[in-house]
Design an enzyme around this catalytic site. Structure first.
Site, PDB file in Angstrom:
ATOM      1  N   MET A  48       0.774  -1.236   0.000  1.00  0.00           N
ATOM      2  CA  MET A  48       0.000   0.000   0.000  1.00  0.00           C
ATOM      3  C   MET A  48       0.803   1.282   0.000  1.00  0.00           C
ATOM      4  SD  MET A  48      -2.184  -1.612   2.791  1.00  0.00           S
ATOM      5  CE  MET A  48      -0.504  -2.076   3.148  1.00  0.00           C
ATOM      6  N   PRO A  49       2.050   1.253  -0.411  1.00  0.00           N
ATOM      7  CA  PRO A  49       2.779   2.540  -0.302  1.00  0.00           C
ATOM      8  C   PRO A  49       2.248   3.576  -1.286  1.00  0.00           C
ATOM      9  CG  PRO A  49       4.266   0.677  -0.725  1.00  0.00           C
ATOM     10  CD  PRO A  49       2.882   0.180  -0.937  1.00  0.00           C
ATOM     11  N   TYR A  50       2.454   4.805  -0.924  1.00  0.00           N
ATOM     12  CA  TYR A  50       2.174   5.910  -1.830  1.00  0.00           C
ATOM     13  C   TYR A  50       3.421   6.797  -1.882  1.00  0.00           C
ATOM     14  CZ  TYR A  50       0.518  10.236  -3.750  1.00  0.00           C
ATOM     15  OH  TYR A  50       0.405  11.357  -4.524  1.00  0.00           O
ATOM     16  N   ILE A  56       1.360   2.992  -5.362  1.00  0.00           N
ATOM     17  CA  ILE A  56       0.960   4.132  -6.197  1.00  0.00           C
ATOM     18  C   ILE A  56       2.100   5.143  -6.219  1.00  0.00           C
ATOM     19  CG2 ILE A  56      -0.733   5.991  -6.480  1.00  0.00           C
ATOM     20  CD1 ILE A  56      -2.041   3.246  -6.556  1.00  0.00           C
TER      21      ILE A  56
END
Lengths: 65, 65, 65, 65, 65, 65
Positions: B1-3, B41
């Site tokens: 889930m990194p952004y 993302i």
């Protein structure tokens, strides 16, 4: 090492005004917090009035009232 | 889930370079932190040199010196 | 002059992992875009899983399924 | 006093859709958290598909597959 | 692929309220712009009232008046 | 309607210093660009030195050299 991001609508935001904002915010951080200007980064983002909302409507619409 | 958000000045930032940055940052997060690429993302923001300040002045002016 | 902001959930994000991410992203920008490491800034924000949503629910809840 | 920033790809993002998003997000924060609409700020950033990565490649490329 | 970042002061922001915000913003983007919930990311940042300024002073001080 | 976000390391960042920064940045935007202080929002994010990188390493490590 501060990083400052400024979001502003584009009207009246000339090259000279941007230079002034960058210089004065950098000086403020140097004077108040002893931050090194050489590692102070400032970015300015110009947000169209159609894309800026306040009170549930765009600034574009708000100014027409 | 990194952004991940990357702010870069636009010169030399071709479509191919952007693909490379997106692929390699995603691989780095998979390899180092076991992050799922499908939920990684990355957004790239191109900041004009007039709107980027360092040392109290814009990059535009700094490059003229 | 690049500025990179990474949002990650905190689990497994040790001091060493953070150093690795900072070094490798800086090297990537030097190698791909010839960016000067001395003006490459990276900030890491640790976002609790309660405050990160995907698919309309928090990562906390998603992991319980 | 909430501040909400929305990053969206530009297709289909008409002036009317932006007004709708601003109004509905502002109403949501008023209804759920009793936030004053007059100090609720929303900015919309339109990110080109070349500059948005997921799964290690741009949305532009992903859509071509 | 939307990404939404919400800055809110922490009072009253329970786990349940955060779930509600994430679900409703995701639904709004699906309903209005046909965005896929599975790639809609929402992060919530809780900003202390000491660190939030409006009208040239912090929300902490403003609430004391 | 400006929105300013400041990222700073926490040392020396007292409540009083934060009030001063908020007041002076708001005054600067009023004086230079005629922006209304009542809709000028400033948020301050305190970034730990472990999470701030420059030159490919954290500020924590850099200060130890």
């Amino acid at each position: 090492m501060p990083y400052v991001h400024m979001k502003l609508t584009p009207e009246g935001l000339t090259k000279e005004k941007k230079e002034t904002l960058m210089r004065k915010v950098t000086e403020l951080l140097r004077d108040e917090l002893d931050k090194n200007p050489e590692t102070t980064i400032i970015t300015i983002e110009e947000v169209p009035t159609d894309n800026w909302g306040i009170g549930g409507e765009s600034v574009t619409r708000r100014r027409q009232l």
